[in-house]
Design a protein around this motif. Structure first.
Motif, mmCIF file in Angstrom:
data_model
loop_
_atom_site.group_PDB
_atom_site.id
_atom_site.type_symbol
_atom_site.label_atom_id
_atom_site.label_comp_id
_atom_site.label_asym_id
_atom_site.label_seq_id
_atom_site.Cartn_x
_atom_site.Cartn_y
_atom_site.Cartn_z
ATOM 1 N N PHE A 103 -2.643 8.652 19.858
ATOM 2 C CA PHE A 103 -1.822 7.891 20.801
ATOM 3 C C PHE A 103 -2.228 6.430 20.793
ATOM 4 O O PHE A 103 -1.389 5.538 20.707
ATOM 5 N N GLU A 104 -3.520 6.183 20.879
ATOM 6 C CA GLU A 104 -4.011 4.807 20.886
ATOM 7 C C GLU A 104 -3.703 4.103 19.568
ATOM 8 O O GLU A 104 -3.362 2.923 19.558
ATOM 9 N N LEU A 105 -3.814 4.821 18.473
ATOM 10 C CA LEU A 105 -3.535 4.237 17.165
ATOM 11 C C LEU A 105 -2.062 3.864 17.047
ATOM 12 O O LEU A 105 -1.726 2.808 16.523
ATOM 13 N N GLY A 106 -1.188 4.719 17.550
ATOM 14 C CA GLY A 106 0.238 4.404 17.538
ATOM 15 C C GLY A 106 0.534 3.119 18.298
ATOM 16 O O GLY A 106 1.329 2.285 17.857
ATOM 17 N N HIS A 107 -0.122 2.939 19.418
ATOM 18 C CA HIS A 107 0.033 1.710 20.200
ATOM 19 C C HIS A 107 -0.491 0.517 19.419
ATOM 20 O O HIS A 107 0.126 -0.542 19.386
ATOM 21 N N GLU A 110 -3.569 -1.149 7.190
ATOM 22 C CA GLU A 110 -4.801 -0.364 7.291
ATOM 23 C C GLU A 110 -4.703 0.658 8.422
ATOM 24 O O GLU A 110 -5.216 1.771 8.300
ATOM 25 N N ALA A 111 -4.042 0.280 9.515
ATOM 26 C CA ALA A 111 -3.863 1.224 10.624
ATOM 27 C C ALA A 111 -2.983 2.388 10.195
ATOM 28 O O ALA A 111 -3.239 3.539 10.561
ATOM 29 N N LEU A 112 -1.953 2.104 9.407
ATOM 30 C CA LEU A 112 -1.113 3.181 8.879
ATOM 31 C C LEU A 112 -1.928 4.077 7.945
ATOM 32 O O LEU A 112 -1.818 5.295 7.977
ATOM 33 N N SER A 164 -11.266 2.124 7.508
ATOM 34 C CA SER A 164 -11.434 1.165 8.602
ATOM 35 C C SER A 164 -10.266 0.183 8.694
ATOM 36 O O SER A 164 -9.536 -0.026 7.730
ATOM 37 N N ILE A 165 -10.139 -0.407 9.874
ATOM 38 C CA ILE A 165 -9.124 -1.424 10.145
ATOM 39 C C ILE A 165 -9.877 -2.717 10.415
ATOM 40 O O ILE A 165 -10.638 -2.806 11.365
ATOM 41 N N ASN A 199 0.807 -1.229 0.000
ATOM 42 C CA ASN A 199 0.000 0.000 0.000
ATOM 43 C C ASN A 199 0.837 1.274 0.000
ATOM 44 O O ASN A 199 0.457 2.280 0.570
ATOM 45 N N GLY A 200 1.992 1.235 -0.642
ATOM 46 C CA GLY A 200 2.861 2.401 -0.701
ATOM 47 C C GLY A 200 2.238 3.541 -1.485
ATOM 48 O O GLY A 200 1.478 3.324 -2.416
ATOM 49 N N ASP A 201 2.547 4.761 -1.105
ATOM 50 C CA ASP A 201 2.022 5.920 -1.821
ATOM 51 C C ASP A 201 3.112 6.958 -2.072
ATOM 52 O O ASP A 201 2.834 8.113 -2.331
ATOM 53 N N LEU A 202 4.360 6.569 -2.000
ATOM 54 C CA LEU A 202 5.516 7.403 -2.326
ATOM 55 C C LEU A 202 5.590 8.682 -1.504
ATOM 56 O O LEU A 202 5.981 9.726 -1.998
ATOM 57 N N ASP A 203 5.219 8.604 -0.251
ATOM 58 C CA ASP A 203 5.327 9.769 0.627
ATOM 59 C C ASP A 203 6.418 9.546 1.670
ATOM 60 O O ASP A 203 6.282 9.903 2.814
ATOM 61 N N GLY A 204 7.490 8.950 1.243
ATOM 62 C CA GLY A 204 8.595 8.673 2.160
ATOM 63 C C GLY A 204 8.763 7.195 2.428
ATOM 64 O O GLY A 204 9.577 6.806 3.267
ATOM 65 N N ASP A 205 8.013 6.351 1.720
ATOM 66 C CA ASP A 205 8.141 4.910 1.901
ATOM 67 C C ASP A 205 9.550 4.472 1.516
ATOM 68 O O ASP A 205 10.161 5.030 0.608
#
Length: 146
Positions: free
Chosen positions: A86-90, A124-126, A134-135, A27-33
């Motif tokens: 914060f929760e999503l990062g976890h 999906e979370a990224l 959705s995840i 799911n790369g989008d060339l934004d620093g991948d």
């Protein structure tokens, strides 16, 4: 001129209505991948690559000049301010670690269905951080994350 800078990867344009190659690679989008290009014959010969099959794109390729959602700005502020980041990062870290753990223990390694489902949920979370999609995760894996 056929000379390119070191570190440059050139992808072809997708066929009309199809996803680009970077979109189909995790799911790369060339934004620093980051991409790893390996030419080591021993490593390459030990790999079995699956064909990269065309997949329809959800993007019509046209840039929108007017947001489709009139409340987009307020909703964007809500997402930025919300404690969800914060929760999503976890969650992102937990999904990746559990996927690695399951893949390491499985005879199928990265082809293990649970590992694949977790890595897909990780992607999906990224994407949620960028697009709010959705995840999805099977119930038995949700319970393992707790």
């Amino acid at each position: 001129n056929n000379e390119f800078m070191f570190g440059v990867i050139i992808f072809s344009n997708p066929r009309l209505g199809m996803m680009s190659i970077p979109e189909r690679i995790a799911n790369g989008d060339l934004d620093g991948d980051l991409y790893l290009v390996c030419w080591d014959k021993e490593v390459v010969d030990s790999m079995t690559a699956l064909p990269l099959v065309d997949q329809p794109s959800e993007d019509d390729g046209k840039l929108s000049t007017v947001p489709s959602n009139p409340n987009w700005f307020h909703e964007a502020q809500d997402v930025m301010i919300d404690n969800l980041r914060f929760e999503l990062g976890h969650l992102i870290g937990a999904l990746y670690k559990l996927a690695e753990k399951i893949a390491d223990k499985s005879e199928k390694k990265l082809d293990d269905p649970d590992a694949l489902a977790l890595f897909e949920a990780y992607n999906e979370a990224l994407e949620y951080q960028k697009h709010g999609r959705s995840i999805r995760l099977p119930r038995h894996l949700i319970d393992e994350l707790k």
